[in-house]
Design a protein around this motif. Structure first.
Motif, PDB file in Angstrom:
ATOM      1  N   TRP A 332      34.145  26.852  19.179  1.00  0.00           N
ATOM      2  CA  TRP A 332      35.692  26.928  19.043  1.00  0.00           C
ATOM      3  C   TRP A 332      36.193  27.516  20.319  1.00  0.00           C
ATOM      4  N   ALA A 333      37.327  26.930  20.770  1.00  0.00           N
ATOM      5  CA  ALA A 333      38.002  27.277  21.830  1.00  0.00           C
ATOM      6  C   ALA A 333      37.802  29.085  22.114  1.00  0.00           C
ATOM      7  N   ASP A 334      37.865  29.645  23.220  1.00  0.00           N
ATOM      8  CA  ASP A 334      37.732  30.966  23.603  1.00  0.00           C
ATOM      9  C   ASP A 334      39.265  31.283  23.268  1.00  0.00           C
ATOM     10  N   ALA A 335      39.499  32.382  22.305  1.00  0.00           N
ATOM     11  CA  ALA A 335      40.885  33.084  22.274  1.00  0.00           C
ATOM     12  C   ALA A 335      41.194  34.031  23.410  1.00  0.00           C
ATOM     13  N   PRO A 336      42.296  34.278  23.705  1.00  0.00           N
ATOM     14  CA  PRO A 336      42.501  35.145  24.919  1.00  0.00           C
ATOM     15  C   PRO A 336      42.535  36.447  24.263  1.00  0.00           C
ATOM     16  N   GLU A 337      42.265  37.479  25.188  1.00  0.00           N
ATOM     17  CA  GLU A 337      41.893  38.893  24.617  1.00  0.00           C
ATOM     18  C   GLU A 337      43.553  39.327  24.465  1.00  0.00           C
ATOM     19  N   PRO A 338      43.689  40.074  23.396  1.00  0.00           N
ATOM     20  CA  PRO A 338      45.026  40.616  22.932  1.00  0.00           C
ATOM     21  C   PRO A 338      45.433  41.774  24.159  1.00  0.00           C
ATOM     22  N   LEU A 339      46.655  41.587  24.592  1.00  0.00           N
ATOM     23  CA  LEU A 339      47.138  42.530  25.437  1.00  0.00           C
ATOM     24  C   LEU A 339      47.162  44.034  24.737  1.00  0.00           C
ATOM     25  N   PRO A 340      46.704  44.752  25.782  1.00  0.00           N
ATOM     26  CA  PRO A 340      46.871  46.268  25.187  1.00  0.00           C
ATOM     27  C   PRO A 340      48.359  46.722  24.833  1.00  0.00           C
ATOM     28  N   ASP A 341      48.484  47.638  24.001  1.00  0.00           N
ATOM     29  CA  ASP A 341      49.832  48.043  23.422  1.00  0.00           C
ATOM     30  C   ASP A 341      50.280  49.408  24.431  1.00  0.00           C
ATOM     31  N   ILE A 342      51.389  49.346  25.052  1.00  0.00           N
ATOM     32  CA  ILE A 342      51.968  50.255  26.030  1.00  0.00           C
ATOM     33  C   ILE A 342      53.227  50.760  25.459  1.00  0.00           C
ATOM     34  N   ASN A 343      53.094  52.145  25.243  1.00  0.00           N
ATOM     35  CA  ASN A 343      54.495  52.771  24.660  1.00  0.00           C
ATOM     36  C   ASN A 343      55.334  52.860  26.135  1.00  0.00           C
ATOM     37  N   TRP A 344      56.249  52.138  26.345  1.00  0.00           N
ATOM     38  CA  TRP A 344      57.056  52.039  27.388  1.00  0.00           C
ATOM     39  C   TRP A 344      58.489  53.129  27.246  1.00  0.00           C
ATOM     40  N   LEU A 350      54.140  52.827  36.875  1.00  0.00           N
ATOM     41  CA  LEU A 350      53.756  51.738  36.727  1.00  0.00           C
ATOM     42  C   LEU A 350      52.219  51.412  36.875  1.00  0.00           C
ATOM     43  N   ASN A 351      51.649  52.377  37.470  1.00  0.00           N
ATOM     44  CA  ASN A 351      50.307  52.312  37.816  1.00  0.00           C
ATOM     45  C   ASN A 351      49.260  52.475  36.470  1.00  0.00           C
ATOM     46  N   THR A 352      50.024  52.714  35.422  1.00  0.00           N
ATOM     47  CA  THR A 352      49.277  52.804  34.158  1.00  0.00           C
ATOM     48  C   THR A 352      48.974  51.354  33.679  1.00  0.00           C
ATOM     49  N   ILE A 353      49.593  50.265  34.175  1.00  0.00           N
ATOM     50  CA  ILE A 353      49.398  49.053  33.679  1.00  0.00           C
ATOM     51  C   ILE A 353      48.401  48.574  34.723  1.00  0.00           C
ATOM     52  N   GLY A 354      46.985  48.471  34.060  1.00  0.00           N
ATOM     53  CA  GLY A 354      46.050  47.946  34.848  1.00  0.00           C
ATOM     54  C   GLY A 354      45.949  46.464  34.940  1.00  0.00           C
ATOM     55  N   LEU A 355      45.058  46.151  35.963  1.00  0.00           N
ATOM     56  CA  LEU A 355      44.999  44.515  36.320  1.00  0.00           C
ATOM     57  C   LEU A 355      43.634  44.224  35.476  1.00  0.00           C
ATOM     58  N   PRO A 356      43.632  42.865  34.912  1.00  0.00           N
ATOM     59  CA  PRO A 356      42.353  42.539  34.558  1.00  0.00           C
ATOM     60  C   PRO A 356      41.091  42.782  35.244  1.00  0.00           C
ATOM     61  N   HIS A 357      40.142  42.869  34.629  1.00  0.00           N
ATOM     62  CA  HIS A 357      38.772  42.918  35.382  1.00  0.00           C
ATOM     63  C   HIS A 357      38.446  41.636  35.917  1.00  0.00           C
ATOM     64  N   TYR A 358      37.781  41.472  37.060  1.00  0.00           N
ATOM     65  CA  TYR A 358      37.233  40.327  37.445  1.00  0.00           C
ATOM     66  C   TYR A 358      35.952  40.424  38.142  1.00  0.00           C
ATOM     67  N   SER A 359      35.093  39.546  38.194  1.00  0.00           N
ATOM     68  CA  SER A 359      33.831  39.955  38.723  1.00  0.00           C
ATOM     69  C   SER A 359      33.414  38.910  39.950  1.00  0.00           C
ATOM     70  N   SER A 360      34.301  37.773  40.175  1.00  0.00           N
ATOM     71  CA  SER A 360      34.298  36.862  41.219  1.00  0.00           C
ATOM     72  C   SER A 360      35.673  37.033  42.400  1.00  0.00           C
ATOM     73  N   LEU A 361      35.730  36.762  43.473  1.00  0.00           N
ATOM     74  CA  LEU A 361      36.860  36.899  44.297  1.00  0.00           C
ATOM     75  C   LEU A 361      37.939  36.030  43.629  1.00  0.00           C
ATOM     76  N   LEU A 362      39.194  36.690  44.019  1.00  0.00           N
ATOM     77  CA  LEU A 362      40.376  36.213  43.487  1.00  0.00           C
ATOM     78  C   LEU A 362      40.729  35.121  44.797  1.00  0.00           C
ATOM     79  N   LEU A 363      41.557  34.233  44.204  1.00  0.00           N
ATOM     80  CA  LEU A 363      41.965  33.107  45.166  1.00  0.00           C
ATOM     81  C   LEU A 363      42.765  33.467  46.402  1.00  0.00           C
ATOM     82  N   SER A 364      43.315  34.548  46.054  1.00  0.00           N
ATOM     83  CA  SER A 364      44.104  35.025  47.406  1.00  0.00           C
ATOM     84  C   SER A 364      43.148  36.074  48.300  1.00  0.00           C
ATOM     85  N   SER A 365      41.794  36.278  47.923  1.00  0.00           N
ATOM     86  CA  SER A 365      40.977  36.574  48.746  1.00  0.00           C
ATOM     87  C   SER A 365      40.357  35.651  49.844  1.00  0.00           C
TER      88      SER A 365
END
Length: 1079
Positions: A332-344, A350-365
């Motif tokens: 099956w195709a990989d399903a995207p991870e659900p976004l966390p619920d944030i009580n806004w 704003l720094n409570t909204i984290g970036l997704p974890h990544y193991s390789s360098l981003l394209l902007s690096s």
């Protein structure tokens, strides 16, 4: 759905169709295939999308593109992967069942089809060229490309190990799946249909085809399904399908049943053994049927229509999987991870909204190398211009002051790189001096030692100014040839005079080896002897070296043209040196062996000539450390490997290691090792050393420096102004006996640049240049040749210069070598013999007559020559964003045909040589339009022409050159360059130079000259070397006649005026009714 059958009840019934594609975006289903190991049906759409549907419910799974924007043409599924191609796509590809691409084979033209199955890890594909391409099914790499008579529309591997093709010409053909060539035994082709083959299947020894017939000149579906016996290619009774079959499939688990489908939805299941046993089904659809497939068990059939619906028929329960068993789980195709619920809230940081974890360098690096440097500030406008500036409609302008005229107000942003020197770009101001060979500061490489590269202008390699790099009378060797790293070693061998004499002598013998390095060495040294400073190339030697290295799996010796900082050329050349000398020994062992050193060898027990010159006949003595048992073993080696003693053995008090001590230690090669002793039956330590009597030391000592680590390389470097090497060295292999004096004759060095990329140069003491007043040492840096001092040759001032190979000559036997016993002349009877190796030569195609004994050439004999070539490797170019390109490596051509014609006498114009050249390499382009060579013409098994090995043809041409013949032809400089032979310019008459006005700067083609001067049209369809050579001969005769009458200059002006009237000096296309056209 209506159904009728010869049986009591229909076997198949319909189930709900899969309508996902129709409901989302209606597109035609152009291809279908069942998965053999999972409950999956694969479908291809009209937009190039490949989708998976799971189970009879049609659950939508993975979906991905297959390399094009047009319709998916074919799908093939096996246990692990999916293969597919598109209409007019880029090629054929292979994907995992999750959609990950594993490989993709691209072609300049679209792939027309590929095989459903794989035979011995080989996948077959076809292109409109028309060509048949055999691919490695695991990697997608092409293993063989074969030309076929017509465009292939259908490909199928039969169970009888045959590759079947259905062509656009209606023919069914059988091919060998290993080579792609037509099967030679028995009938291999039959005309199945009047027009193209549309469907192809097989079962056992029977093959089934559907196709198109012609009615009133228009193609219509052929109502007959043709059957053929593969063993004899004889037709069997056909099966009638009145509405015309559009798709054909063999029904699995049934010995002789076919599933025939029409575009209107009529499905017939026919027993070919009993054609009266037929089942009929009609699909309930208003649209045309565009694809069909049968499951591996035969329990399901799927049909795609033009509306995007997949109709299903089944003979089983709906709970049964498509593949008939519980197979692999679907991906099956990989399903995207659900976004966390944030009580806004308004106070949420704003720094409570984290970036997704990544193991390789981003394209902007970006790495620093990718970050563009900021441009500098624009140059300031001079105050003289600002003072006179006027403005009109927001545009400022000013006159250019007199003091600024000529500067053009330009600023150089960065220093420009030195470009290649071309003859066409020379100015009247002269040329620069030869690069300075003096040492640079520190480890900087001096200019003359740096890597030299050939650059290519629009006039080709002939325009490159090799003379700028070599102002001596000794020839260099060109680069940009695979395995050209051997150039330095070839120069060393050339100037080792006994080796040169031996190689020249070997080419006079009747050597039967097709690939012989000693023969090729002889051809190279003869060419270097004749060239007298003109650049040469060793392409034939490099080709033979690569072939022989590959034949013994010595892959590390093969240069693939991908050198980088990690490639150690010193290690490569030393390995090749050892391989090269072993080959020379093997190739020179034909008895009786000539005695080159009468004082050391008897005629009856003399070894091979190479062993007499370079062999180290030694006894290896091993002493057991436990019982002191002694055993000896005799061995002969031709390369001495340098052995560096441990530094503790040479403490400062003992002095610095000398070159003489290094040679002595390398000859003795004292080592300690453990082994089983046969005397004391113990596993004990042995001390081994090599014993060589001074009288047994060879005339030439070949030394591999083995300076691979920093400590070894540091041994050779100069210290406190003193060199490690001296011109002469004493060697005492046995302590207490008289030493033998050797003189250093040549050194192969590795030159290491700042970017760690290396190349090889040769430092040679040229025997012909020895005199008391000038240095005889020369630097050979490929095609750069320069005289240097002895001190420079023997010095190692920094890490940029590392020794690789040294050749030393024994002084006391220099005059004792007897080379007069070596043969010197080639047997001229080779020009009077038939040398063809073709097994199927057609006598009607033999156009040459070998020379009679009274016709053998003498100095001044005139011959006409022309050659044709095929392409072995395409050119490598660097395309820039501005549309310009630079040739990095030119196309590699190989001699395919050579014709030599008599230039006078009663048989004037009759060929004495007309040989096609056998090649064992893969040919990427036959260049048929320009060469007249077709597929199979160079294969000894199928060629109908006179086919001869390259070495034999080269011997014939070498004999003509040595006999003093005068060669006439058109554009001979390029021909001789690719043939790899040097002909003195005074013995070459080139019609391209005869009919040339230098002020016009345009050279005329042979076709145009034949039309204007001779009134003939040649090369109408393709080139023929006999026709071209005969035309050049007639042009020379016409030149002689015009020159004798004093009319040549007037005629030449008239020729150029005639060319200006034509379009680009081309021959006008004659009407079909015109027999001749005389200007």
């Amino acid at each position: 759905m209506a159904s009728s059958s010869s049986s009591s009840s229909p076997t198949y019934h319909s189930i709900p169709p899969i309508t996902h594609q129709r409901d989302v975006f209606p597109q035609q289903i152009t291809a279908l295939a069942f998965d053999p190991v999972s409950d999956t049906l694969w479908s291809g759409s009209n937009s190039g999308q490949l989708s998976a549907f799971y189970s009879v419910l049609g659950l939508r799974g993975v979906s991905f593109r297959v390399g094009g924007t047009l319709a998916v043409k074919k799908i093939a599924v096996d246990d692990a992967v999916v293969r597919a191609c598109c209409v007019a796509g880029e090629g054929v590809g292979c994907w995992s069942k999750g959609g990950l691409n594993k490989w993709y084979y691209r072609t300049p033209m679209a792939v027309t089809t590929f095989s459903h199955t794989v035979q011995s890890s080989t996948l077959a594909a076809a292109t409109p060229s028309p060509e048949l391409v055999l691919l490695n099914a695991l990697t997608g790499a092409p293993t063989r490309i074969a030309t076929v008579p017509a465009v292939v529309n259908q490909l199928h591997f039969a169970s009888s190990s045959l590759l079947l093709t259905g062509g656009s010409d209606g023919f069914l053909r059988c091919h060998d799946p290993r080579t792609g060539l037509r099967v030679a035994s028995g009938e291999s082709a039959v005309r199945a249909h009047a027009s193209e083959v549309q469907g192809l299947q097989s079962n056992g020894n029977v093959v089934y085809t559907t196709g198109w017939a012609l009615r009133s000149g228009h193609p219509v579906p052929d109502p007959l399904v043709k059957l053929y016996d593969l063993r004899t290619m004889k037709a069997l009774p056909p099966v009638v399908f009145p509405t015309g079959p559009a798709f054909i499939n063999v029904l699995p688990r049934s010995s002789a049943s076919l599933v025939l489908v029409s575009n209107q939805g009529l499905v017939n299941i026919v027993d070919t053994v009993n054609p009266s046993n037929v089942e009929f089904y009609q699909l309930d659809t208003p649209a045309f049927i565009s694809s069909a497939a049968v499951s591996p068990t035969g329990a399901f059939m799927a049909f795609g229509d033009a509306d995007g619906v997949v109709h299903l028929l089944t003979a089983a329960d709906e709970t049964v999987p498509f593949n008939g068993f519980e197979g692999q789980p679907v991906e099956w195709a990989d399903a995207p991870e659900p976004l966390p619920d944030i009580n806004w809230t308004d106070s949420t940081p704003l720094n409570t909204i984290g970036l997704p974890h990544y193991s390789s360098l981003l394209l902007s690096s970006y790495t620093p190398a990718l970050v563009p440097r900021p441009p500098g500030p624009p140059p300031k406008i001079p105050p003289q211009i600002l003072a006179a500036m006027k403005t009109n409609d927001n545009v400022a302008y000013a006159p250019l002051p007199r003091e600024l005229r000529g500067t053009r107000n330009m600023v150089r942003a960065s220093p420009t790189e030195a470009r290649g020197r071309f003859r066409s770009a020379k100015t009247s101001g002269g040329t620069e001096d030869t690069p300075d060979a003096g040492f640079g500061a520190g480890d900087d490489v001096p200019r003359a030692y740096r890597r030299v590269e050939i650059e290519y202008s629009r006039f080709g390699v002939e325009d490159f100014d090799f003379g700028f790099y070599n102002k001596t009378e000794y020839s260099g060797l060109e680069t940009h040839i695979l395995n050209s790293y051997t150039n330095a070693l070839l120069q060393v061998m050339h100037y080792a005079m006994p080796v040169r004499a031996l190689a020249k002598s070997h080419i006079t013998t009747d050597c039967a080896r097709e690939h012989c390095l000693l023969c090729e060495l002889g051809f190279v040294v003869r060419m270097l002897e004749d060239a007298h400073g003109t650049n040469c190339q060793s392409s034939n030697f490099c080709k033979a070296a690569g072939f022989l290295a590959q034949s013994v799996n010595a892959i590390e010796l093969i240069d693939y043209g991908r050198d980088g900082p990690e490639l150690d050329y010193a290690h490569t050349i030393q390995s090749f040196h050892r391989f090269f000398l072993d080959r020379l020994v093997l190739e020179s062992t034909s008895p009786p062996h000539p005695v080159l050193l009468p004082a050391a060898f008897e005629p009856d027990d003399a070894p091979s000539p190479v062993t007499q010159l370079l062999g180290l006949d030694a006894r290896t003595v091993s002493v057991c450390g436990s019982c002191k048992a002694r055993r000896e073993k005799r061995s002969v080696t031709h390369v001495l490997d340098a052995v560096y003693p441990r530094k503790v053995r040479y403490p400062p008090s003992a002095g610095t290691l000398t070159f003489s001590q290094l040679l002595t230690a390398s000859l003795a090669r004292a080592i300690t090792h453990k082994a089983h002793c046969g005397a004391c039956r113990h596993y004990a330590a042995f001390e081994s050393s090599r014993a060589i009597a001074p009288a047994d030391l060879p005339p030439f000592l070949a030394l591999n420096a083995n300076a691979h680590d920093e400590d070894a390389a540091d041994t050779w470097r100069d210290r406190r102004g003193e060199r490690f090497l001296s011109a002469r060295v004493d060697v005492a292999p046995v302590e207490g006996e008289e030493a033998v004096e050797y003189e250093i004759r040549s050194i192969v060095c590795k030159i290491v640049a700042k970017d760690k990329r290396s190349h090889l140069v040769a430092l040679v003491k040229v025997p012909e240049a020895e005199d008391p007043f000038n240095s005889a040492w020369y630097l050979f840096n490929d095609f750069l040749v320069q005289n240097i001092s002895e001190d420079e040759a023997l010095s190692f001032p920094g890490a940029w210069k590392v020794p690789a190979i040294l050749y030393l000559e024994r002084v006391d036997v220099r005059g004792a070598l007897d080379l007069s016993c070596l043969p010197e002349k080639i047997d001229m009877s080779i020009l009077s013999r038939d040398t063809s190796i073709s097994l199927n030569r057609d006598p009607s195609l033999i156009k040459h007559a070998p020379l009679e004994p009274y016709e053998l050439p003498t100095p001044g004999t005139v011959v006409a020559i022309d050659a044709e070539f095929v392409m072995m490797q395409r050119e490598e170019v660097d395309l820039r964003s501005d549309g310009t390109k630079t040739v990095l490596r030119p196309p590699r051509l190989s001699l395919a045909r050579v014709s030599v014609l008599r230039g006078g006498g009663a048989k004037e114009g009759v060929p004495l040589i007309d040989d096609h050249i056998h090649t064992s390499e893969m040919i990427v382009d036959y260049l048929t339009e320009f060469s007249g060579i077709n597929f199979g013409d160079l294969d000894p098994m199928v060629s109908r022409f006179t086919l001869t090995p390259l070495k034999t043809v080269y011997k014939k041409l070498r004999l003509l050159v040595d006999s003093g013949c005068i060669f006439i032809g058109h554009g001979l400089s390029k021909d001789f360059r690719i043939i790899n032979i040097f002909v003195p310019p005074e013995r070459v008459i080139d019609t391209v130079d005869l009919y040339f006005i230098r002020a016009r700067q345009r050279r005329l083609s042979l076709r145009f000259l034949a039309w204007v001067v001779l009134g003939e049209v040649i090369q109408e369809h393709t080139h023929d070397s006999i026709e071209d050579a005969r035309t050049a001969l007639r042009l020379y005769k016409a030149f002689q006649e015009l020159e004798a009458n004093g009319e040549f200059d007037t005629k030449l002006e008239e020729i150029y005026r005639e060319g200006q009237k034509a379009v680009r000096f081309l021959v006008p296309i004659l009407p079909v009714w015109a027999d001749t056209y005389v200007s």
